[in-house]
Design a protein around this motif. Structure first.
Motif, PDB file in Angstrom:
ATOM      1  N   GLY A  54       3.179   5.902  -3.151  1.00 48.07           N
ATOM      2  CA  GLY A  54       4.324   6.740  -3.457  1.00 48.07           C
ATOM      3  C   GLY A  54       5.279   7.007  -2.316  1.00 48.07           C
ATOM      4  N   TYR A  55       5.122   6.306  -1.196  1.00 46.80           N
ATOM      5  CA  TYR A  55       6.031   6.509  -0.066  1.00 46.80           C
ATOM      6  C   TYR A  55       7.296   5.667  -0.248  1.00 46.80           C
ATOM      7  CZ  TYR A  55       2.249   8.798   2.512  1.00 46.80           C
ATOM      8  OH  TYR A  55       1.262   9.650   2.910  1.00 46.80           O
ATOM      9  N   PRO A  56       8.468   6.230   0.007  1.00 50.95           N
ATOM     10  CA  PRO A  56       9.685   5.419  -0.019  1.00 50.95           C
ATOM     11  C   PRO A  56       9.705   4.462   1.169  1.00 50.95           C
ATOM     12  CG  PRO A  56      10.186   7.664   0.700  1.00 50.95           C
ATOM     13  CD  PRO A  56       8.744   7.650   0.293  1.00 50.95           C
ATOM     14  N   VAL A  57      10.014   3.194   0.904  1.00 49.76           N
ATOM     15  CA  VAL A  57      10.027   2.167   1.944  1.00 49.76           C
ATOM     16  C   VAL A  57      11.371   1.454   1.911  1.00 49.76           C
ATOM     17  CG1 VAL A  57       8.932   0.080   2.846  1.00 49.76           C
ATOM     18  CG2 VAL A  57       7.532   1.824   1.716  1.00 49.76           C
ATOM     19  N   GLU A  58      11.973   1.307   3.079  1.00 52.48           N
ATOM     20  CA  GLU A  58      13.239   0.585   3.192  1.00 52.48           C
ATOM     21  C   GLU A  58      13.066  -0.596   4.142  1.00 52.48           C
ATOM     22  OE1 GLU A  58      16.154   4.520   2.625  1.00 52.48           O
ATOM     23  OE2 GLU A  58      16.208   3.346   4.486  1.00 52.48           O
ATOM     24  N   GLU A  59      13.364  -1.800   3.651  1.00 59.87           N
ATOM     25  CA  GLU A  59      13.419  -2.993   4.493  1.00 59.87           C
ATOM     26  C   GLU A  59      14.895  -3.253   4.761  1.00 59.87           C
ATOM     27  OE1 GLU A  59      10.627  -6.319   3.391  1.00 59.87           O
ATOM     28  OE2 GLU A  59      10.431  -5.132   1.543  1.00 59.87           O
ATOM     29  N   VAL A  99       0.841  -1.201   0.000  1.00 60.96           N
ATOM     30  CA  VAL A  99       0.000   0.000   0.000  1.00 60.96           C
ATOM     31  C   VAL A  99       0.877   1.253   0.000  1.00 60.96           C
ATOM     32  CG1 VAL A  99      -1.618   1.371   1.382  1.00 60.96           C
ATOM     33  CG2 VAL A  99      -2.006  -1.078   1.081  1.00 60.96           C
ATOM     34  N   LEU A 100       1.918   1.258   0.834  1.00 58.54           N
ATOM     35  CA  LEU A 100       2.806   2.412   0.913  1.00 58.54           C
ATOM     36  C   LEU A 100       3.485   2.689  -0.422  1.00 58.54           C
ATOM     37  CD1 LEU A 100       4.382   1.631   4.389  1.00 58.54           C
ATOM     38  CD2 LEU A 100       3.101   3.716   3.847  1.00 58.54           C
ATOM     39  N   LYS A 101       4.002   1.665  -1.058  1.00 62.33           N
ATOM     40  CA  LYS A 101       4.688   1.850  -2.338  1.00 62.33           C
ATOM     41  C   LYS A 101       3.712   2.324  -3.412  1.00 62.33           C
ATOM     42  CE  LYS A 101       8.561  -1.342  -1.605  1.00 62.33           C
ATOM     43  NZ  LYS A 101       9.221  -2.600  -2.047  1.00 62.33           N
ATOM     44  N   GLN A 102       2.499   1.768  -3.399  1.00 64.38           N
ATOM     45  CA  GLN A 102       1.504   2.177  -4.385  1.00 64.38           C
ATOM     46  C   GLN A 102       1.106   3.644  -4.186  1.00 64.38           C
ATOM     47  OE1 GLN A 102      -2.021   2.820  -4.060  1.00 64.38           O
ATOM     48  NE2 GLN A 102      -2.568   2.661  -6.226  1.00 64.38           N
ATOM     49  N   GLU A 160     -12.701  -0.009  -2.851  1.00 68.00           N
ATOM     50  CA  GLU A 160     -12.403  -0.997  -3.883  1.00 68.00           C
ATOM     51  C   GLU A 160     -11.087  -1.726  -3.573  1.00 68.00           C
ATOM     52  OE1 GLU A 160     -11.474  -1.184  -8.717  1.00 68.00           O
ATOM     53  OE2 GLU A 160     -11.925   0.735  -7.729  1.00 68.00           O
ATOM     54  N   ASP A 161     -11.099  -3.025  -3.757  1.00 71.37           N
ATOM     55  CA  ASP A 161      -9.901  -3.844  -3.576  1.00 71.37           C
ATOM     56  C   ASP A 161      -9.133  -3.869  -4.886  1.00 71.37           C
ATOM     57  OD1 ASP A 161      -7.945  -5.693  -3.014  1.00 71.37           O
ATOM     58  OD2 ASP A 161      -9.298  -7.412  -2.957  1.00 71.37           O
ATOM     59  N   LYS A 162      -8.234  -2.899  -5.066  1.00 70.63           N
ATOM     60  CA  LYS A 162      -7.458  -2.802  -6.295  1.00 70.63           C
ATOM     61  C   LYS A 162      -6.307  -3.805  -6.331  1.00 70.63           C
ATOM     62  CE  LYS A 162      -8.484   2.125  -6.887  1.00 70.63           C
ATOM     63  NZ  LYS A 162      -7.914   3.505  -7.019  1.00 70.63           N
ATOM     64  N   PHE A 163      -6.044  -4.438  -5.201  1.00 77.03           N
ATOM     65  CA  PHE A 163      -4.920  -5.381  -5.128  1.00 77.03           C
ATOM     66  C   PHE A 163      -5.344  -6.831  -5.353  1.00 77.03           C
ATOM     67  CE2 PHE A 163      -3.875  -1.681  -2.549  1.00 77.03           C
ATOM     68  CZ  PHE A 163      -2.574  -1.392  -2.910  1.00 77.03           C
TER      69      PHE A 163
END
Length: 355
Positions: A272-277, A267-270, A346-349
């Motif tokens: 537009g948030y930068p995510v680091e694991e 959800v975060l990536k979709q 809506e469940d877009k995923f």
């Protein structure tokens, strides 16, 4: 796929009338699912029967050597009355991985999904209607060899029980306090940290009790080798927004690969948030708290969905996160995931599965 025999109860229980008082894990439906396994026949005798107690040999493997794993997922009632599951195939796959680690038999994904759906359909009237409530589903498996010898399991039972639930935390979506644990450890790489087994949770209770006595909801674990890197909260994975970037501990083998964690990242990536694991040291987190760059913190898991962290304690220091209020990213994640789960958006995923 296994055929499922269904034996309906002749004495149905009264269902809760006040959905604001469901609690968590205290009420159970009319039926439960069972499948037997042994090393000669494999999986057999899949059945749904009236909810009741087990009869178990005193030498059963699970009682002495911890041969036990479990899962947790939910069924949600949409406004149109349709009941749906959220990413159940992820739970089926994680249970296969847990079984492999604990030397238990691996139930095929299709059989896991089939028996869960069949049980939920049978007890569909138990799925509550209020937003924020759900039917919690607990699949579990245990070894039941009737011998005290230490060896791989030759007999096992897969079971599923369900119950209507409200909020996991009495605080609801309000921010909770978390204590960073620097004495006990939860798991080590090469151990069972990535598996969902009872021993991981039993070993965490001592630190949890200490945290509760000091007014905190749960503990935040550090890694088991250096006691330096952030891992997970007691019953949830954890995420931090530091300087505009969402950081969550990498799955190094000692952290449970959460379904909600995975969903939050997507959800975060979709959005537009930068995510680091990656590895996140407690020193880096403490520095972010000192410098004011820790903008938000939250836990994520099936039971609580998303739980904002309003206060973090480490050694003799206490930090308030985002003025003790839920942050905009945490709120967005909660609204998005619960909106999909309860059918409000809506469940877009493609994550939901009607039963």
């Amino acid at each position: 796929m296994l055929d499922i025999r269904i034996e309906k109860t002749t004495a149905p229980k009264a269902k809760p009338t006040d959905e604001s008082k469901l609690g968590f894990g205290q009420i159970f439906t009319d039926h439960m699912a069972l499948i037997d396994w042994n090393s000669d026949e494999g999986w057999h005798d899949a059945r749904i029967v009236p909810f009741g107690n087990f009869s178990m040999h005193p030498a059963a493997t699970c009682l002495h050597y911890g041969s036990e794993i479990f899962e947790g997922l939910k069924a949600y009632r949409r406004a149109d009355g349709v009941v749906q599951l959220f990413r159940p195939e992820e739970n089926a796959r994680r249970m296969i991985n847990s079984a492999e680690r604990l030397c238990l038999p691996q139930l095929p994904e299709e059989d896991f999904l089939n028996i869960v759906k069949t049980l939920v359909r049978l007890d569909e009237d138990w799925v509550p209607h209020s937003f924020g409530t759900s039917l919690y589903i607990r699949p579990f498996m245990f070894g039941n060899d009737e011998t005290l010898g230490v060896h791989a399991v030759h007999n096992a039972v897969f079971a599923v029980i369900c119950g209507p639930v409200g909020s996991y935390y009495k605080e609801g979506i309000n921010p909770v306090g978390i204590m960073i644990e620097d004495k006990d450890v939860r798991a080590v790489r090469g151990g069972t940290g990535y598996a969902k087994c009872g021993g991981n949770y039993a070993a965490s209770n001592r630190a949890g009790e200490r945290a509760e006595k000091q007014g905190y909801s749960q503990v935040l674990w550090l890694d088991g080798v250096e006691r330096k890197y952030i891992e997970e909260v007691g019953a949830m994975n954890v995420m931090f927004k530091i300087g505009g970037v969402v950081v969550t501990p990498a799955l190094t083998g000692s952290i449970l690969p959460g379904v909600t964690r995975k969903s939050c990242i997507e959800v975060l990536k979709q959005a537009g948030y930068p995510v680091e694991e990656r590895l996140l040291s407690v020193d880096e987190l403490e520095r972010a708290m000192d410098e004011g760059t820790l903008e938000e913190a939250w836990g994520c898991g099936t039971a609580a969905v998303v739980s904002p962290i309003g206060k973090l304690a480490y050694k003799d220091k206490t930090f308030v996160v985002n003025n003790g209020e839920i942050g905009p990213v945490t709120q967005m994640l909660y609204d998005t995931l619960t909106g999909i789960q309860w059918g409000r958006i809506e469940d877009k995923f493609g994550w939901t599965t009607p039963v």
